[in-house]
Design a protein around this motif. Structure first.
Motif, short mmCIF file in Angstrom:
data_model
loop_
_atom_site.label_atom_id
_atom_site.label_comp_id
_atom_site.label_asym_id
_atom_site.label_seq_id
_atom_site.Cartn_x
_atom_site.Cartn_y
_atom_site.Cartn_z
N UNK A 45 -3.69 -10.30 -12.09
CA UNK A 45 -3.43 -12.32 -11.86
C UNK A 45 -2.05 -12.61 -13.21
N UNK A 46 -1.95 -12.12 -13.91
CA UNK A 46 -0.89 -12.47 -14.84
C UNK A 46 0.77 -11.51 -14.77
N UNK A 47 0.28 -10.28 -14.51
CA UNK A 47 1.38 -9.36 -14.00
C UNK A 47 2.17 -9.60 -12.93
N UNK A 48 1.19 -9.98 -11.64
CA UNK A 48 1.82 -10.68 -10.21
C UNK A 48 2.67 -11.61 -10.84
N UNK A 49 1.92 -12.85 -11.46
CA UNK A 49 2.87 -14.38 -11.55
C UNK A 49 3.97 -13.69 -11.98
N UNK A 50 4.28 -12.65 -12.87
CA UNK A 50 5.58 -12.46 -13.61
C UNK A 50 6.25 -11.89 -12.41
N UNK A 51 5.69 -10.62 -12.51
CA UNK A 51 6.82 -10.54 -11.34
C UNK A 51 7.44 -11.15 -10.21
N UNK A 52 6.96 -11.79 -9.50
CA UNK A 52 6.79 -12.48 -8.88
C UNK A 52 7.64 -13.48 -8.90
N UNK A 53 7.28 -14.35 -10.08
CA UNK A 53 8.30 -15.50 -10.34
C UNK A 53 9.99 -15.03 -11.05
N UNK A 54 9.50 -14.03 -11.97
CA UNK A 54 11.18 -13.41 -12.35
C UNK A 54 12.08 -12.58 -10.50
N UNK A 55 11.16 -12.52 -8.97
CA UNK A 55 12.01 -12.21 -8.01
C UNK A 55 12.55 -13.79 -7.11
N UNK A 56 11.62 -14.54 -7.25
CA UNK A 56 11.71 -15.54 -6.72
C UNK A 56 12.70 -16.69 -7.56
N UNK A 57 12.38 -16.88 -8.68
CA UNK A 57 13.47 -17.70 -9.39
C UNK A 57 15.10 -17.54 -9.17
N UNK A 58 15.69 -16.45 -9.04
CA UNK A 58 16.88 -16.36 -8.37
C UNK A 58 17.21 -17.05 -7.26
N UNK A 59 16.18 -16.87 -6.51
CA UNK A 59 16.12 -17.47 -5.32
C UNK A 59 15.95 -19.00 -5.23
N UNK A 60 15.93 -19.63 -6.17
CA UNK A 60 15.48 -20.64 -5.82
C UNK A 60 16.34 -21.68 -6.74
N UNK A 61 16.94 -21.12 -7.37
CA UNK A 61 17.55 -21.28 -8.19
C UNK A 61 19.33 -20.41 -8.88
N UNK A 62 20.64 -20.82 -8.10
CA UNK A 62 21.24 -18.95 -7.76
C UNK A 62 22.30 -18.41 -9.55
N UNK A 63 22.05 -19.85 -9.91
CA UNK A 63 22.41 -20.52 -10.84
C UNK A 63 21.98 -19.36 -12.15
#
Length: 310
Positions: A45-63
């Protein structure tokens, strides 16, 4: 000799990673007397959260598209998620099951395992994801002047083992030297006595499950970087079960020694004994060794011997 040392070093590095996962079992058992069967699900669960947040953050905030920034923020968010999981476990399960039979608490962690597996798929998906934290993948050859061909060492395994070693050392110091660590040990010894001197059980349990969540996150990042984040990752935690049996459920040093013994033992046995038995010994070596210890010394190398007086 060079090949033997290469195998030995590989086993030691694998053993430190096993020890890291085993720490999650030991921490929770020491503080609450609960054998946390959900530790593998927590790693996934922790690894999934880390992987997906790392993928989503640049999409949420391009900066924040810089990989280093995205990974740091993803790690922080994943850690926050694991703390929320710890609070939920305490509020919904532990606080209601305090002083219940051990089998009741074990079944609760089994239910928690399947809940986390399902929640992970719902929130983060069920594909194979990658975690790239910048650890080098290329091997390095050392000691060429001492041994013909030198000793081949995986940089990724070396960095992973160093991270695991530092974290294990810090957690050992935390338990032994801090007031919170002493409170955790007091709760482990006697819940009612700890409450009578003003130690809040609910707070202690949230802390220890949060720490176990942090350990699961670090282990998930390391194993996810090596193997990719997939649902078979939760099975890696099964290798930690022989480690805690060998070292003792209540001992942090035991988790370290147990991990090293199993890591080295399975590598050497696969290389030197495996060919005589047809191979595959690395798969079952740890479990056979754990079974032998259960027959001879059930409390493990460093576990506390239980004496019942009548």
């Amino acid at each position: 000799m060079g090949f033997f040392l290469e195998t030995l070093i590989g086993g030691l590095m694998a053993g430190m990673l096993y020890s890291l996962i085993a720490l999650g079992f030991v921490l929770i058992y020491k503080a609450s007397g609960v054998f946390n069967f959900a530790q593998g699900a927590m790693v996934l669960f922790a690894a999934l959260a880390m992987a997906r947040f790392a993928e989503w953050i640049p999409q949420w905030v391009p900066a924040l598209a810089n990989p280093i920034v995205a990974n740091v923020l993803a790690f922080a968010l994943a850690l926050a998620v694991m703390v929320l999981v710890a609070i939920a476990v305490e509020k919904l399960a532990l606080s209601r099951l305090v002083n219940q039979e051990g089998i009741t608490l074990l079944m609760a962690t089994l239910g928690f395992t399947y809940f986390l597996d399902g929640l992970g798929q719902t929130l983060f998906g069920n594909d194979i994801y990658k975690i790239d934290v910048g650890m080098p993948k290329d091997p390095v050859i050392v000691a060429e002047s001492l041994f013909q061909g030198g000793i081949l060492i995986s940089k990724e395994d070396l960095y992973s083992a160093l991270i695991a070693t530092v974290l294990v050392a810090l957690l050992a110091l935390f338990f032994q030297k801090t007031a919170t660590g002493r409170a955790l040990r007091a709760v482990a010894d006697d819940h009612q006595a700890a409450q009578s001197i003003g130690i809040p059980l609910s707070t202690i349990w949230i802390i220890v499950w949060s720490v176990a969540g942090f350990v699961a996150l670090v282990a998930g990042v390391i194993w996810g970087s090596k193997l990719g984040v997939q649902f078979s990752l939760s099975l890696v935690a099964l290798k930690a079960l022989p480690v805690v049996i060998l070292g003792g459920l209540t001992s942090i040093p035991g988790a370290i020694v147990g991990g090293l013994v199993i890591g080295v033992g399975e590598k050497l046995s696969e290389i030197y004994i495996g060919p005589m038995l047809g191979g595959g010994i690395e798969i079952w070596f740890a479990y056979v060794l754990a079974l032998l210890f259960l027959l001879v010394r059930p409390q493990g190398l460093f576990g506390e011997k239980i004496i019942d007086r009548v």
